[in-house]
Design an enzyme around this catalytic site. Structure first.
Site, short mmCIF file in Angstrom:
data_model
loop_
_atom_site.label_atom_id
_atom_site.label_comp_id
_atom_site.label_asym_id
_atom_site.label_seq_id
_atom_site.Cartn_x
_atom_site.Cartn_y
_atom_site.Cartn_z
N CYS A 113 -3.29 -45.07 15.66
CA CYS A 113 -2.84 -44.47 16.93
C CYS A 113 -1.32 -44.35 17.02
O CYS A 113 -0.81 -43.59 17.84
CB CYS A 113 -3.38 -45.27 18.11
SG CYS A 113 -5.18 -45.30 18.15
N HIS A 250 0.85 -43.16 24.20
CA HIS A 250 -0.44 -42.98 23.54
C HIS A 250 -1.54 -43.13 24.59
O HIS A 250 -1.47 -43.99 25.46
CB HIS A 250 -0.60 -44.03 22.44
CG HIS A 250 -1.98 -44.09 21.90
ND1 HIS A 250 -2.65 -42.98 21.44
CD2 HIS A 250 -2.85 -45.14 21.79
CE1 HIS A 250 -3.86 -43.33 21.05
NE2 HIS A 250 -4.02 -44.63 21.25
N ASN A 280 -9.35 -40.92 23.75
CA ASN A 280 -8.36 -41.38 22.76
C ASN A 280 -8.57 -40.61 21.46
O ASN A 280 -9.57 -40.80 20.77
CB ASN A 280 -8.55 -42.89 22.54
CG ASN A 280 -7.54 -43.47 21.57
OD1 ASN A 280 -6.83 -42.75 20.89
ND2 ASN A 280 -7.49 -44.79 21.50
#
Ligand code: ACO
Length: 323
Positions: A113, A250, A280
């Protein structure tokens, strides 16, 4: 002083949208549980046969068009992904070929990520050093292929997508008011390797594997690390919380995003949020958010944009960009 100036952004999301209600018809979950705990309402899922390189290419083409640059003219292509098409070669080389680029160098970066910030740092450093003048930085993932669709604690959290940013070397006085990437800050702590990992992989284990996650531990570390590294970036550039026009974190979970904003004293009106519609998408969340916020003109030239992410490894990092 040489700096990497953002010339254009692009995005691509697969056509198919899967809502929380649809997931609730397949596994023991509910829209209420998912949206209250994470803020996620839906995610995009790649079609059969649609690969990370396909998503990356679509986002790249849009970013190049917005930057007014031909793919053939790129010096480097850096693709952040934890879901490459094949074990090797780098998925970035597939994108390079499809863009008709022969003169540049293309490679993948893997920091899950945090991948986009790692890739941005690689490209920025090469541009600063004069090793490249034009760079394409992509975050692209097809996480739906590494989800255990029977594990409700992970499968509801992720989606597929790609975002891309074109950087061009520019000359300036080097102050924090001059356009370009002001600094990047990268961290990792491999002691947390097993808190968020895939229990297989195309490399040494020989199985594809699925995501495994200690959700609470990830949550706790994310809120601390993501805020902390924005503080470092501001300190390094003689800037303060109030100078940040946009925080682009993020997008893992709305509660992590809100808590990061609170710690940094940045109100939600100045935070870009896409997690509700996209879930996500790992390395793709930040460039997807940047593409959306530049397209709708929230992010504009001269503004200060702070990026921050945390992911498997653990890895975490930040970047400050004078847009
Ligand atoms: N639907 C319904 N119930 C569920 C679901 C679901 N999808 N998933 C778990 N549950 C149940 C659990 O089984 C448990 O039930 P029990 O109490 O009967 O045992 C209950 O809900 C509570 O589970 P917890 O895991 O304790 O729930 P928590 O409040 O910690 O929320 C969550 C879980 C949302 C995953 C949270 O820990 C989190 O957001 N962590 C961050 C993880 C993350 O975002 N990772 C992404 C990758 S890392 C990154 O990008 C930063």
């Amino acid at each position: 002083m040489r700096r990497s100036v953002v010339a254009g952004c692009g995005a691509y999301l697969p056509e198919r949208v899967v809502t929380n209600d649809e997931l609730a018809t397949r596994i023991d979950t509910s829209d209420e549980w998912i949206s209250q705990r994470t803020g996620i309402r839906q995610r995009h899922i790649a079609a059969d046969g649609e690969l990370t390189s396909d998503l990356a290419l679509a986002a790249a083409r849009q970013a190049l068009a917005n930057a007014g640059i031909e793919g053939a003219d790129l010096d480097i292509i850096v693709l952040a992904t934890a879901t490459p098409d094949n074990t090797f070669p780098a998925t970035a080389t597939k994108v390079q070929a499809d863009l008709g680029n022969k003169a540049g160098a293309a490679f993948d970066v893997q920091a899950v990520c945090t991948g986009f910030i790692y890739a941005l740092a690689m490209a920025d450093n090469m541009l600063r050093l004069g090793q490249a003048s034009t760079a394409l930085v992509i975050g692209a993932e097809v996480f739906s292929r590494i989800l255990d669709w029977d594990d409700r604690s992970t499968c509801v959290l992720f989606g597929d997508g790609a975002g891309a940013v074109v950087l061009k070397a520019g000359e300036g006085a080097g102050t924090n008011r001059d356009r370009g990437v002001l600094s990047t800050h990268l961290h990792s702590d491999g002691a947390n390797y097993k808190a968020l990992y895939v229990d297989g992989g195309p490399g040494s284990t020989g199985t594809a594997g699925f995501i495994r996650m200690a959700g609470r531990e990830v949550y706790k570390q994310a809120v601390v690390r993501m805020a902390e590294c924005v503080e470092h970036a501001l300190d390094a550039n003689g800037l303060e919380h109030g100078d940040v026009d946009w925080l682009v974190p993020h997008q893992a979970n709305l509660r992590i995003i809100e808590s990061t904003g609170r710690k940094l004293d940045i109100p939600m009106e100045r935070v870009i949020v896409t997690v509700d519609r996209q879930a996500n998408t790992s390395a793709a969340t930040i460039p997807l958010a940047l593409a959306e916020a530049t397209a709708d003109k929230r992010v504009r030239e001269g503004q200060l944009v702070a990026l921050t992410a945390m992911g498997g490894g653990f890895t975490w990092g930040s970047a400050l960009i004078r847009w």
